[in-house]
Design a protein around this motif. Structure first.
Motif, PDB file in Angstrom:
ATOM      1  N   ALA A  30       6.351   5.680  23.380  1.00  0.00           N
ATOM      2  CA  ALA A  30       7.103   6.271  22.362  1.00  0.00           C
ATOM      3  C   ALA A  30       7.130   7.543  21.820  1.00  0.00           C
ATOM      4  N   LEU A  31       5.714   7.951  21.651  1.00  0.00           N
ATOM      5  CA  LEU A  31       5.388   9.332  21.004  1.00  0.00           C
ATOM      6  C   LEU A  31       5.708  10.522  22.218  1.00  0.00           C
ATOM      7  N   LEU A  32       5.092  10.022  23.439  1.00  0.00           N
ATOM      8  CA  LEU A  32       5.577  11.079  24.358  1.00  0.00           C
ATOM      9  C   LEU A  32       6.697  11.231  24.681  1.00  0.00           C
ATOM     10  N   ARG A  33       7.789  10.284  24.566  1.00  0.00           N
ATOM     11  CA  ARG A  33       9.312  10.486  24.584  1.00  0.00           C
ATOM     12  C   ARG A  33       9.590  11.639  23.511  1.00  0.00           C
ATOM     13  N   THR A  34       8.964  11.868  22.382  1.00  0.00           N
ATOM     14  CA  THR A  34       9.215  12.632  21.651  1.00  0.00           C
ATOM     15  C   THR A  34       8.932  14.029  21.477  1.00  0.00           C
ATOM     16  N   VAL A  35       7.724  14.376  22.270  1.00  0.00           N
ATOM     17  CA  VAL A  35       7.246  15.653  22.361  1.00  0.00           C
ATOM     18  C   VAL A  35       7.626  16.341  23.796  1.00  0.00           C
ATOM     19  N   ASP A  36       7.431  17.597  23.894  1.00  0.00           N
ATOM     20  CA  ASP A  36       7.741  18.305  25.107  1.00  0.00           C
ATOM     21  C   ASP A  36       6.632  18.302  25.847  1.00  0.00           C
ATOM     22  N   THR A  37       6.997  18.820  27.211  1.00  0.00           N
ATOM     23  CA  THR A  37       5.665  18.990  28.133  1.00  0.00           C
ATOM     24  C   THR A  37       4.765  20.038  27.809  1.00  0.00           C
ATOM     25  N   PRO A  38       5.131  21.265  27.000  1.00  0.00           N
ATOM     26  CA  PRO A  38       3.906  22.226  26.661  1.00  0.00           C
ATOM     27  C   PRO A  38       3.105  21.384  25.650  1.00  0.00           C
ATOM     28  N   THR A  39       3.818  20.460  24.958  1.00  0.00           N
ATOM     29  CA  THR A  39       2.841  19.933  23.771  1.00  0.00           C
ATOM     30  C   THR A  39       1.794  18.898  24.367  1.00  0.00           C
ATOM     31  N   VAL A  40       2.190  18.282  25.501  1.00  0.00           N
ATOM     32  CA  VAL A  40       1.360  17.195  26.243  1.00  0.00           C
ATOM     33  C   VAL A  40       0.142  18.322  26.909  1.00  0.00           C
ATOM     34  N   CYS A  41       0.636  19.170  27.685  1.00  0.00           N
ATOM     35  CA  CYS A  41      -0.299  20.136  28.324  1.00  0.00           C
ATOM     36  C   CYS A  41      -1.641  20.744  27.272  1.00  0.00           C
ATOM     37  N   HIS A  53       4.485  13.424  32.837  1.00  0.00           N
ATOM     38  CA  HIS A  53       5.352  13.820  31.681  1.00  0.00           C
ATOM     39  C   HIS A  53       6.246  15.137  32.312  1.00  0.00           C
ATOM     40  N   ALA A  54       7.545  14.972  32.303  1.00  0.00           N
ATOM     41  CA  ALA A  54       8.267  16.039  32.638  1.00  0.00           C
ATOM     42  C   ALA A  54       9.712  16.470  31.834  1.00  0.00           C
ATOM     43  N   ASP A  55      10.062  17.604  31.634  1.00  0.00           N
ATOM     44  CA  ASP A  55      11.162  18.127  30.845  1.00  0.00           C
ATOM     45  C   ASP A  55      11.496  19.169  31.456  1.00  0.00           C
ATOM     46  N   ARG A  56      12.366  19.977  30.888  1.00  0.00           N
ATOM     47  CA  ARG A  56      13.093  21.236  31.234  1.00  0.00           C
ATOM     48  C   ARG A  56      12.051  22.287  31.438  1.00  0.00           C
ATOM     49  N   HIS A  57      10.874  22.255  31.086  1.00  0.00           N
ATOM     50  CA  HIS A  57       9.872  23.216  31.084  1.00  0.00           C
ATOM     51  C   HIS A  57       9.023  22.944  32.620  1.00  0.00           C
ATOM     52  N   GLY A  58       9.173  21.802  32.805  1.00  0.00           N
ATOM     53  CA  GLY A  58       8.276  21.457  34.300  1.00  0.00           C
ATOM     54  C   GLY A  58       7.619  20.125  34.081  1.00  0.00           C
ATOM     55  N   ALA A  59       6.536  19.784  34.547  1.00  0.00           N
ATOM     56  CA  ALA A  59       5.737  18.717  34.769  1.00  0.00           C
ATOM     57  C   ALA A  59       4.590  18.855  34.700  1.00  0.00           C
ATOM     58  N   VAL A  60       3.781  17.719  34.228  1.00  0.00           N
ATOM     59  CA  VAL A  60       2.341  17.633  34.018  1.00  0.00           C
ATOM     60  C   VAL A  60       1.864  16.096  34.418  1.00  0.00           C
ATOM     61  N   VAL A  61       0.671  15.969  35.210  1.00  0.00           N
ATOM     62  CA  VAL A  61      -0.057  14.856  35.471  1.00  0.00           C
ATOM     63  C   VAL A  61      -1.012  14.556  34.321  1.00  0.00           C
TER      64      VAL A  61
END
Length: 231
Positions: A7-18, A174-182
């Motif tokens: 649920a948390l990962l679906r609320t943040v963008d991919t740059p945040t995950v990076c 995790h992916a969105d309009r910015h790109g994706a990350v493993v």
């Protein structure tokens, strides 16, 4: 990955995950992310989060295999997509890249994959039918095009490379309009805490910058505190 982390990962963008991965690792240098610019079918949609189902396709030339083999592999492809841990997403490498010409992704395939329980696709290939695909199945692709050309599946459940990012079957993406990350598997247990720490650290500079009367002196003070806390 438990429900709270999902649920948390679906609320943040991919740059945040990076950035959160760097917080978890305690250093910079993490590089399992896409390079270049992808096109999103739904730029305002939440991030796609899930375990990768992978395949390779081609479309520029007809397959030289017999039709029965092609049909069998296509059904094997859908069986692969419908199997494995949830949530899941599709990662497809178009081997014609960078000269991709045939759209594997459009109204029919997007609708079928969403019906099979997948949440979106990441591909270096072509997409189409943008007004007709399901709203809850974002497509991140390399280009737009009108035709499917000679598109066919070449390999299923293999490592693929999309915009410089290598994805193995079962990787958490995790992916969105910015790109994706493993997401590295070893940091999954601490990823939620790392995101929360990152967000708290960013507030050290963002909140003062948004206040009336913000000036260079206040910036210097806030930046010193921010620098001391960031990775």
């Amino acid at each position: 990955m438990d429900d709270a982390l999902l649920a948390l990962l679906r609320t943040v963008d991919t740059p945040t995950v990076c950035n959160a991965i760097e917080v978890a690792q305690g250093k910079r240098g993490f590089d399992a992310f896409t390079r270049g610019t992808l096109i999103s079918s739904a730029p305002s949609a939440p991030a796609i989060v899930g375990y990768a189902r992978t395949a390779k396709i081609a479309a520029a030339s007809p397959s030289t295999e017999d039709p029965a083999t092609i049909r069998t592999r296509r059904m094997d492809y859908y069986r692969h997509m419908a199997s494995g841990p949830a949530p899941s997403l599709v990662v497809i490498e178009d081997t014609d890249f960078p000269d991709c010409v045939g759209a594997f992704w459009g109204e029919i395939n997007a609708t079928v994959h969403r019906g099979l329980g997948l949440y979106g696709v990441l591909t270096n290939g072509v997409m189409r039918d943008l007004g007709d695909v399901p709203d809850d199945f974002p497509m991140l692709a390399g280009s737009l095009g009108p035709s499917h050309a000679f598109v066919h599946v070449e390999a299923i459940g293999v490592p693929v490379t999309v915009f410089g990012l290598t994805v193995h079957p079962g990787d958490l993406v995790h992916a969105d309009r910015h790109g994706a990350v493993v997401v590295p598997p070893e940091i999954i247990p601490v990823l939620a805490a790392s995101i929360e720490k990152l967000q708290a650290t960013e507030k050290l500079i963002l909140e003062p910058a948004r206040q009336p009367g913000f000036d260079l002196a206040k910036f210097e003070a806030a930046w010193a505190t921010f620098e001391a806390a960031r990775t």
